[in-house]
Design a protein around this motif. Structure first.
Motif, PDB file in Angstrom:
ATOM      1  N   ILE A  46       0.855  -1.185   0.000  1.00  0.00           N
ATOM      2  CA  ILE A  46       0.000   0.000   0.000  1.00  0.00           C
ATOM      3  C   ILE A  46       0.897   1.244   0.000  1.00  0.00           C
ATOM      4  N   GLY A  47       0.508   2.254  -0.686  1.00  0.00           N
ATOM      5  CA  GLY A  47       1.302   3.481  -0.747  1.00  0.00           C
ATOM      6  C   GLY A  47       1.731   3.786  -2.172  1.00  0.00           C
ATOM      7  N   LEU A  48       2.675   4.664  -2.319  1.00  0.00           N
ATOM      8  CA  LEU A  48       3.763   5.032  -1.427  1.00  0.00           C
ATOM      9  C   LEU A  48       3.309   5.884  -0.233  1.00  0.00           C
ATOM     10  N   LEU A  49       3.952   5.620   0.925  1.00  0.00           N
ATOM     11  CA  LEU A  49       3.700   6.459   2.081  1.00  0.00           C
ATOM     12  C   LEU A  49       4.324   7.832   1.918  1.00  0.00           C
ATOM     13  N   ASN A  50       5.477   7.872   1.255  1.00  0.00           N
ATOM     14  CA  ASN A  50       6.194   9.134   1.035  1.00  0.00           C
ATOM     15  C   ASN A  50       6.378   9.371  -0.460  1.00  0.00           C
ATOM     16  N   PRO A  51       5.319   9.764  -1.148  1.00  0.00           N
ATOM     17  CA  PRO A  51       5.400   9.896  -2.608  1.00  0.00           C
ATOM     18  C   PRO A  51       6.408  10.936  -3.080  1.00  0.00           C
ATOM     19  N   ASN A  52       6.762  11.906  -2.226  1.00  0.00           N
ATOM     20  CA  ASN A  52       7.771  12.888  -2.644  1.00  0.00           C
ATOM     21  C   ASN A  52       9.153  12.246  -2.786  1.00  0.00           C
ATOM     22  N   ARG A  53       9.452  11.289  -1.917  1.00  0.00           N
ATOM     23  CA  ARG A  53      10.719  10.540  -1.961  1.00  0.00           C
ATOM     24  C   ARG A  53      11.912  11.466  -2.143  1.00  0.00           C
ATOM     25  N   SER A  54      11.943  12.519  -1.358  1.00  0.00           N
ATOM     26  CA  SER A  54      13.003  13.505  -1.545  1.00  0.00           C
ATOM     27  C   SER A  54      14.306  13.103  -0.872  1.00  0.00           C
ATOM     28  N   LYS A  55      14.257  12.100   0.031  1.00  0.00           N
ATOM     29  CA  LYS A  55      15.482  11.671   0.705  1.00  0.00           C
ATOM     30  C   LYS A  55      15.467  10.156   0.861  1.00  0.00           C
ATOM     31  N   LYS A  56      16.669   9.596   0.923  1.00  0.00           N
ATOM     32  CA  LYS A  56      16.792   8.179   1.190  1.00  0.00           C
ATOM     33  C   LYS A  56      16.403   7.913   2.634  1.00  0.00           C
ATOM     34  N   THR A  57      15.709   6.809   2.873  1.00  0.00           N
ATOM     35  CA  THR A  57      15.221   6.489   4.207  1.00  0.00           C
ATOM     36  C   THR A  57      15.723   5.113   4.643  1.00  0.00           C
ATOM     37  N   PHE A  58      15.766   4.904   5.948  1.00  0.00           N
ATOM     38  CA  PHE A  58      16.077   3.583   6.470  1.00  0.00           C
ATOM     39  C   PHE A  58      15.502   3.444   7.876  1.00  0.00           C
ATOM     40  N   ASN A  59      15.470   2.187   8.353  1.00  0.00           N
ATOM     41  CA  ASN A  59      14.913   1.826   9.651  1.00  0.00           C
ATOM     42  C   ASN A  59      13.493   2.360   9.824  1.00  0.00           C
ATOM     43  N   PRO A  60      12.569   2.057   8.896  1.00  0.00           N
ATOM     44  CA  PRO A  60      11.184   2.513   9.061  1.00  0.00           C
ATOM     45  C   PRO A  60      10.486   1.793  10.202  1.00  0.00           C
ATOM     46  N   GLN A  61       9.619   2.514  10.911  1.00  0.00           N
ATOM     47  CA  GLN A  61       8.870   1.969  12.045  1.00  0.00           C
ATOM     48  C   GLN A  61       7.442   2.484  11.985  1.00  0.00           C
ATOM     49  N   VAL A  78      -2.384   4.843  11.124  1.00  0.00           N
ATOM     50  CA  VAL A  78      -1.011   4.368  11.247  1.00  0.00           C
ATOM     51  C   VAL A  78      -0.077   5.564  11.314  1.00  0.00           C
ATOM     52  N   PHE A  79       0.674   5.655  12.397  1.00  0.00           N
ATOM     53  CA  PHE A  79       1.764   6.622  12.484  1.00  0.00           C
ATOM     54  C   PHE A  79       3.043   5.913  12.069  1.00  0.00           C
ATOM     55  N   TRP A  80       3.814   6.540  11.192  1.00  0.00           N
ATOM     56  CA  TRP A  80       5.058   5.921  10.736  1.00  0.00           C
ATOM     57  C   TRP A  80       6.202   6.930  10.751  1.00  0.00           C
ATOM     58  N   LEU A  81       7.403   6.410  10.872  1.00  0.00           N
ATOM     59  CA  LEU A  81       8.607   7.243  10.965  1.00  0.00           C
ATOM     60  C   LEU A  81       9.770   6.481  10.355  1.00  0.00           C
ATOM     61  N   ALA A  82      10.663   7.204   9.679  1.00  0.00           N
ATOM     62  CA  ALA A  82      11.903   6.608   9.178  1.00  0.00           C
ATOM     63  C   ALA A  82      13.007   7.648   9.251  1.00  0.00           C
ATOM     64  N   ASN A  83      14.227   7.198   9.498  1.00  0.00           N
ATOM     65  CA  ASN A  83      15.369   8.103   9.438  1.00  0.00           C
ATOM     66  C   ASN A  83      15.601   8.536   7.997  1.00  0.00           C
ATOM     67  N   SER A  84      16.040   9.768   7.816  1.00  0.00           N
ATOM     68  CA  SER A  84      16.373  10.265   6.479  1.00  0.00           C
ATOM     69  C   SER A  84      17.861  10.594   6.416  1.00  0.00           C
ATOM     70  N   MET A  85      18.407  10.553   5.220  1.00  0.00           N
ATOM     71  CA  MET A  85      19.828  10.797   5.015  1.00  0.00           C
ATOM     72  C   MET A  85      20.030  11.902   4.002  1.00  0.00           C
ATOM     73  N   ASN A  86      21.116  12.676   4.204  1.00  0.00           N
ATOM     74  CA  ASN A  86      21.458  13.699   3.215  1.00  0.00           C
ATOM     75  C   ASN A  86      22.324  13.090   2.118  1.00  0.00           C
TER      76      ASN A  86
END
Length: 419
Positions: A46-61, A78-86
């Protein structure tokens, strides 16, 4: 964790990265969800949850909550969170959002938030009061701090606020520098079923006894508004089951140590249950690049708990661990696969029963297996539970034992924080 559920409604979700069908890979996040968690009743990707996809993500919760505070699953969110990287590969913030997995067509929110300093890694999230979430991580540039962030859901605007909340000093870890210590410091957070009593747990060296890792915990009695600690359960006085090996270890004053396998729950009375693997510590190795587990065999899964807000601690053995970190091979998988125990824990909605899962090697082929069944030497999945009313552990379940279908497979199990 990426798996979450609302035990009152049955809504169950699993957040993961995109399958790679939409480029760039590693940026997009999707959701699998089920109204009841049954294996044959899932809607996937289902999704994309983050359709902008402006940053690479990891460790989604993810966490499932019901902002209307009803038992109607249609009100679940659903509340969701992921780390983002520059672009330089450093963690620079988070991407967060909220969605209704049942909505057709799918829609949700997506917002990016930068950290005040680079390389703060969010490891764990938990909900205190309904719609109020906390995220904890450590600053990889200053490894003696635990960073706490607060996220609040506004149902009227269907939006989330994200802000820095607290910086907790682990004190005695200040002398530990370098990348080796960081994996041992990943904090986890949990609240009791009422959301009023919360605990944060991690491991690290202390002035109590240098050269080994102890549990470290912080406590909140006001739904996460303030935190006290750290508290240090002293594992030097841990009651250890008797065996010939342990008797020999006592003669040479073998020390015990925690490492990087642990999880945290809080029961209905606000008592923390810090579930951790405990091992033999390498003697006379207290350099910053030391802190190694010696002979990583015959460990124990231990429940560290305190009924008086951290003043005193007790321990209960949950299960033995045969093998810690190991490089496995099999007829199918010729090259080695380094696999840890992936110890995870989950508290039921009443706050009086909990469940744990872990991965361990299968020694059945060394001693016995059913006639005609090939050996499965690869790691297998273990599951057990504890009744806190009776202080009794359930029989350990081993669903993958003696099954050649799992040979050459690896497991990274997760449990929803509440079930």
């Amino acid at each position: 964790d990426p798996v979450a559920c609302n035990p009152l409604t049955g809504t169950t979700v699993f957040i993961h990265h995109d399958t790679g069908l939409t480029a760039p890979r590693g940026f997009g996040l999707r959701l699998d969800w089920s109204p009841d968690g049954k294996s044959d009743n899932w809607k996937r990707n289902i999704g994309l949850l983050n359709p902008n996809r402006s940053k690479k993500t990891f460790n989604p919760q993810a966490l499932v909550f019901n902002p209307a505070n009803t038992s109607n699953p249609e009100d679940d969110r659903v509340f969701w969170l992921a780390n983002s990287m520059n672009s330089g590969g450093f963690i620079d913030g988070v991407v967060i959002g909220v969605c209704n997995p049942r909505a057709t067509p799918f829609s949700g929110t997506e917002s990016y938030h930068l950290f005040d300093s680079l390389d703060v890694h969010i490891h764990s999230i938990a909900m205190a009061e309904n719609g109020v979430f906390y995220a904890v991580g450590n600053d990889n540039q200053s490894p003696n701090w635990v960073i706490v962030y607060k996220i609040v859901y506004d149902a009227g605007s269907n939006s989330l606020s994200f802000r820095w909340h607290a910086r907790l000093n682990t004190r005695d870890m200040s002398h530990l520098q370098g990348s080796f210590i960081r994996p041992r410091q990943q904090p986890v957070i949990a609240f009791d079923p009422s959301g009023q009593t919360g605990w944060i747990g991690l491991t690290g060296d202390t002035a109590i006894n240098g050269g080994i890792f102890h549990p470290m915990l912080f406590r909140s009695g006001d739904a996460g508004a303030s935190w006290t600690g750290p508290f240090y359960p002293d594992i030097r006085f841990l009651n250890w089951p008797t065996s010939s090996v342990d008797d020999n270890d006592r003669l040479i004053n073998r020390r015990r140590t925690l490492y990087d396998e642990y999880d945290l729950m809080v029961d209905k009375f606000g008592v923390p249950h810090f579930i951790a693997g405990v091992w033999q510590a390498l003697e006379n190795d207290i350099q910053a690049n030391g802190y190694r587990v010696d002979a990583p065999l015959n460990g124990r899964i231990i429940d560290f708990s305190s009924a008086d807000n951290g003043a005193n601690w007790s321990t209960q053995e949950i299960a033995p661990i045969i093998q810690k970190e190991y490089s496995y091979t099999s007829p199918i998988m010729k090259s080695g696969l380094l696999l840890s125990n992936h110890l995870k824990a989950s508290m039921d909605v009443s706050g009086m029963y909990y469940f744990i899962s872990w991965v361990d090697m299968d020694t059945s082929g060394l001693f016995y297996q059913p006639e005609g069944v090939p050996n499965n030497y690869y790691p297998n999945l273990y599951i057990s539970g504890v009744d806190l009313n009776m202080r009794q552990r359930a029989c350990i379940k081993k669903p993958t034992f003696w099954d050649i279908a799992y040979d050459g497979k690896s497991f990274s199990p997760y449990l929803a924080a509440h079930c």
